[in-house]
Scaffold this active site. Sequence first.
Site, short mmCIF file in Angstrom:
data_model
loop_
_atom_site.label_atom_id
_atom_site.label_comp_id
_atom_site.label_asym_id
_atom_site.label_seq_id
_atom_site.Cartn_x
_atom_site.Cartn_y
_atom_site.Cartn_z
N LYS A 1 39.99 42.82 34.18
CA LYS A 1 40.71 41.56 33.89
C LYS A 1 40.67 41.25 32.40
O LYS A 1 41.67 40.86 31.80
CB LYS A 1 40.12 40.41 34.72
N SER B 1 41.24 35.99 35.90
CA SER B 1 40.19 35.48 36.78
C SER B 1 39.11 34.78 35.96
O SER B 1 38.84 35.17 34.81
CB SER B 1 39.59 36.66 37.53
N TYR C 1 35.59 45.71 38.00
CA TYR C 1 36.73 44.86 38.32
C TYR C 1 36.91 43.77 37.26
O TYR C 1 38.00 43.57 36.72
CB TYR C 1 36.57 44.21 39.71
N PHE D 1 40.23 30.41 39.60
CA PHE D 1 38.85 30.25 40.05
C PHE D 1 38.78 30.85 41.47
O PHE D 1 39.24 31.97 41.65
CB PHE D 1 38.40 28.80 39.83
N ASP E 1 55.33 46.17 46.38
CA ASP E 1 53.93 46.36 46.78
C ASP E 1 53.79 47.76 47.35
O ASP E 1 54.74 48.29 47.95
CB ASP E 1 53.56 45.30 47.85
#
Length: 343
Positions: free
Chosen positions: A157, A128, A153, A182, A34
């Site tokens: 995805k 997503s 954004y 979700f 990260d």
Amino acid sequence: MKKECVLVSGGAGYIGSHTAVELIEAGYDVVIADNLSNSDFGAVEGVRKITGVEVPFVEVDCCDREALKTKLFEQYEFQSVIHFAAFKAVGESVQKPLEYYRNNLTSLMNILDLMREFGRQNIVFSSSCTVYGEPDKQPVTELTPRKPATSPYGNTKTMCEDILRDTVRATPALKGIALRYFNPIGAHPTALIGELPRGVPQNLVPFVTQTAAGIRECLSVFGNDYPTPDGSNIRDYIDVVDLARAHVVAITRMIEGKNKQPYEVFNVGTGNGVSVLELVRRFEEANGLKLNYKIADRREGDIIAIWADPTLANEELGWQAKRNLDDTLRSAWAWEKHVRGIE
Ligand code: NAD
Ligand code: WQD
């Protein structure tokens, strides 16, 4: 027998840290990578505390291919990757589209490129429900058409799903699963890890818990004039530990060669649609407190309703959401109290 190792990119973040815990508890070795752009080292400490394992942590930017190569791929023998590292704030992505396209696409492409170079085999990607846009029919299945997203954004995805699908298609040794989450909420039952938004929370549940803690004065419910039973938006709120377990099952499916296609997609939701007002009421009841809230204008870009048909994940992955909403909302409040030092 030597344990399988899994690289968790973005593993200091909200969903990544919970997934690291579930992986370790399922018997995997884990490496967390990260750059701490939206998290802090405390989450890694939380994972270590919960599991009792000194999980290796590598501070690295997934957009830096050379650093990824030398600090991770040359150092650790993982066959599998769970790729969480991405920027995720919908509103911010409208203001800073290039940052979002650069970070979210480049990080995935670097990971895939190095997986090819080093012959690493399995990847789970964080997608997503945003890829469905405003769906014409509920609940949504994996065959529900994707629609142009309402934010950069969301577009990242959709694009990343395509990049993954095409790379898997071109790489016989590579398998991939995209999980379409979700709305993830809640925290680990130990309250040692959870969601830690920076600044004013954009998502509902962190705003709710911060209001309950007195950090925010009042929750605005964004609209009560939608065409839904109580007029507020409907979502499918999925417990973060249940979501984390879905990653373990997905990665195990590929490691054991049980995937039916080289590239697969699964919805990860409960199958239950819950309105904003209902969620507020359930939060109050589950935690025995009153929340200060008011009805406000609609928020731009919000879709009216979406919830999952999780049948494919239930049947193919043998996964289903287990934790009930009240327990999840209690865990969210317990985490907020832990963070704020409230008794
Ligand atoms: P998060 O911000 O808590 O976690 C993402 C982590 O990735 C952070 O720790 C951040 O520091 C790290 N990161 C970002 N860019 C990086 C880079 N270039 N190199 C290395 N690390 C980097 O977010 P989260 O809620 O845990 O989300 C994880 C993933 O799931 C994201 O891809 C997100 O888009 C996706 N997702 C989240 C939700 C949600 O509502 N939380 C819903 C659907 C999908
Ligand atoms: C939930 C509901 C708001 C805050 C986002 C992303 C989506 C996915 C999940 C990543 C909505 C209402 C919220 C508040 C409110 N993320 N709300 N008052 O917008 O469903 O989805 O997170 O992939 O892509 O768009 O989640 O938590 O922001 O909102 O009334 O202060 O709560 O209007 O109906 P959303 P959310």
